[in-house]
Design a protein around this motif. Structure first.
Motif, PDB file in Angstrom:
ATOM      1  N   GLY A 125      -2.896   2.732 -10.258  1.00  0.00           N
ATOM      2  CA  GLY A 125      -2.891   2.916  -8.810  1.00  0.00           C
ATOM      3  C   GLY A 125      -1.515   3.314  -8.305  1.00  0.00           C
ATOM      4  N   TRP A 134      -2.057  15.171  -3.476  1.00  0.00           N
ATOM      5  CA  TRP A 134      -2.572  14.155  -4.410  1.00  0.00           C
ATOM      6  C   TRP A 134      -3.333  14.793  -5.575  1.00  0.00           C
ATOM      7  N   GLU A 160       0.859  -1.178   0.000  1.00  0.00           N
ATOM      8  CA  GLU A 160       0.000   0.000   0.000  1.00  0.00           C
ATOM      9  C   GLU A 160       0.903   1.239   0.000  1.00  0.00           C
ATOM     10  N   PRO A 161       0.466   2.363  -0.574  1.00  0.00           N
ATOM     11  CA  PRO A 161       1.310   3.566  -0.542  1.00  0.00           C
ATOM     12  C   PRO A 161       1.620   3.936   0.909  1.00  0.00           C
ATOM     13  N   LYS A 184      -7.509   0.799  -6.684  1.00  0.00           N
ATOM     14  CA  LYS A 184      -7.375   1.612  -5.463  1.00  0.00           C
ATOM     15  C   LYS A 184      -6.252   2.643  -5.629  1.00  0.00           C
ATOM     16  N   TRP A 185      -6.211   3.616  -4.734  1.00  0.00           N
ATOM     17  CA  TRP A 185      -5.167   4.672  -4.717  1.00  0.00           C
ATOM     18  C   TRP A 185      -4.967   5.244  -6.114  1.00  0.00           C
ATOM     19  N   LEU A 217       1.051   9.176   1.532  1.00  0.00           N
ATOM     20  CA  LEU A 217       0.133   9.710   0.526  1.00  0.00           C
ATOM     21  C   LEU A 217      -0.472  10.985   1.112  1.00  0.00           C
ATOM     22  N   GLY A 266      -8.062   2.128  -0.463  1.00  0.00           N
ATOM     23  CA  GLY A 266      -7.730   2.960  -1.616  1.00  0.00           C
ATOM     24  C   GLY A 266      -7.726   4.460  -1.419  1.00  0.00           C
ATOM     25  N   ARG A 310      -6.993   3.675   4.140  1.00  0.00           N
ATOM     26  CA  ARG A 310      -5.821   3.354   3.318  1.00  0.00           C
ATOM     27  C   ARG A 310      -5.949   1.967   2.691  1.00  0.00           C
ATOM     28  N   ASP A 363       0.169   2.048  -5.806  1.00  0.00           N
ATOM     29  CA  ASP A 363       0.804   1.000  -5.002  1.00  0.00           C
ATOM     30  C   ASP A 363       2.320   1.199  -5.045  1.00  0.00           C
ATOM     31  N   ARG A 405     -10.734   5.638  -5.324  1.00  0.00           N
ATOM     32  CA  ARG A 405     -10.596   4.397  -6.074  1.00  0.00           C
ATOM     33  C   ARG A 405     -11.673   4.356  -7.162  1.00  0.00           C
ATOM     34  N   SER A 433      -4.377   7.275  -9.341  1.00  0.00           N
ATOM     35  CA  SER A 433      -3.610   8.485  -9.632  1.00  0.00           C
ATOM     36  C   SER A 433      -3.831   8.948 -11.063  1.00  0.00           C
TER      37      SER A 433
END
Ligand code: MTE
Length: 389
Positions: free
Chosen positions: A172, A87, A78-79, A230-231, A82, A213, A210, A174, A217, A233
């Motif tokens: 994502g 973001w 997982e990041p 998830k996460w 963040l 996501g 977290r 990640d 997400r 970008s």
């Protein structure tokens, strides 16, 4: 020289990139030394390095799955850092006007809520026979939650999809260990434009955590969990389907049935999209000894983009079937809870089975379609119980 630890890390990664971590590298339900995971309670730890948590079926008793009990499926780290203020979500590719949106920008766009049953394509893999490698999920790589956020289609309309734009790719954030492919997948533009496809920023009324996501997400309702990146970008509109590792060879089904135990030619496979029809028995648990008295058999059933029309129960090893009562709470893409009161006729061993049917005319099969990655396992569920005095 490579240390044993590094070797295991690399081996774990190599398998994880194909959507799987070998069982010997993960923890099962019976591991008492499982470390605590922030925000999660009572979960089955399937893998710790890349966090994979399964929901025990005893939590499958509420229509909305509380976040502490919602399964987690991560292909990598997982990041770790963040910063929500820093973001940005970029929308690029085959669009007239590329966008770069902050979380504040996203929150200004009209939001929409979708109750969706998210299920990992590998849920039930542990029941496949012959055995297939990968995380040995049983019944609980699934949960039902209320997701909220702007419609993906609204973002795409703002950016203006060019006629050449046919697929929408998600990237994502990640943390990718070593020279490994990032988690990038794509969906057809028609599904992206569906009014229920979201850029979700909240789950069950609170900002995404977290594990699920944060800060945003994709939510592609009715489709396998892997579609819901998830996460997030980057959203990139492409003129063709993305063909990275998590689209090919990952998350594909053979075009034609193959011999159980055989292998599939990647060119004769297609990406998995919607979920199958499936029911799961949450209680009584497999192997339970029951008193000779009425008992509630209960569980959940879902069917991806279709609606569950009925769930039937057999308490005589599949000879006769009776309809279970469906729960009153329902929504398109959401599972139905179901229950059935049963009074065993005598003290004996019983095989209890459940099978769901849906609005597309599909019925849970006796045997799931075998495939080398164990995707979309949906055989009729069954538990053995012993009824005593
Ligand atoms: N998105 C990113 N960026 N990385 C991932 O590893 N896993 C996918 C999907 N989205 C994944 C991802 C898979 S395989 C599933 S089943 C769902 O997330 C699980 O979502 P959850 O962890 O919120 O339950």
């Amino acid at each position: 020289m490579i240390s044993r630890r590094d070797f295991l890390k690399d081996a774990s990664w190599a398998l994880a990139t194909a959507g799987m971590v070998h069982p010997s590298l993960s923890w099962g339900a019976d591991q008492s030394a499982a470390p605590a995971v922030t925000g999660k309670q009572g979960m089955i730890l399937r893998s710790f390095r890349f966090l994979d948590l399964e929901m025990p079926t005893e939590f499958m008793n509420t229509w909305i799955t509380p976040v502490p009990h919602f399964f987690v499926r991560n292909h990598m780290f997982e990041p770790s850092t963040l910063d929500a203020a820093e973001w940005r979500l970029r929308v690029s590719g085959e669009v007239e006007k590329p966008l770069s949106l902050s979380l504040t920008d996203l929150r200004k766009i009209e939001s929409h809520s979708v109750i969706n049953t998210l299920e990992c394509a590998g849920n039930g893999r542990g029941f496949q026979s012959p055995h297939v490698p990968g995380i040995q999920w049983q019944r609980g790589a699934v949960g039902n939650a209320r997701f909220r956020g702007p419609r993906l289609g609204d973002l795409l309309r703002r950016a203006g999809v060019k006629p050449a734009g046919k697929y929408v790719m998600f990237h994502g954030l990640d943390e990718v260990p070593g020279k490994v492919p990032p988690f990038i997948r794509s969906i057809p533009v028609e599904k992206a434009m569906d009014s229920d496809s979201l850029i979700a920023t909240s789950m069950n009324g609170a900002p995404l955590t977290r594990h699920h996501g944060f800060p945003a997400r994709a939510l592609v309702p009715g489709w396998i969990g892997a579609a819901s990146c998830k996460w997030l970008s980057e959203i990139k509109v492409l003129d063709q389907e993305f063909e990275g590792n998590f689209m090919k060879p990952g998350y594909r089904m053979p075009d034609k049935p193959i011999e159980p135990g055989g292998s599939a030619n990647p060119d004769a496979t297609h990406p998995i999209t919607g979920l199958s029809v499936k029911s799961v028995i949450a209680g009584p648990k497999d192997g339970t000894t029951l008193k000779h008295a009425a008992v509630e058999i209960h569980g959940a059933a879902w069917a991806g983009e279709a609606d569950v029309t009925k769930v039937e129960i057999s308490t005589d090893s599949g000879v006769t079937w009776t309809r279970a009562q469906l729960g009153t709470e329902h929504a398109h893409y959401a599972w139905r809870l179901w229950s059935y009161w049963w009074k065993p006729s005598e003290r004996a061993d019983y095989l209890i089975m459940s099978r769901a049917s849906d609005s597309q005319g599909r019925m849970q099969p006796t045997t799931a379609v075998w495939n080398p990655s164990g995707y979309l396992y949906n055989a009729i569920d069954q538990v053995k119980v012993h009824v005593q005095a």
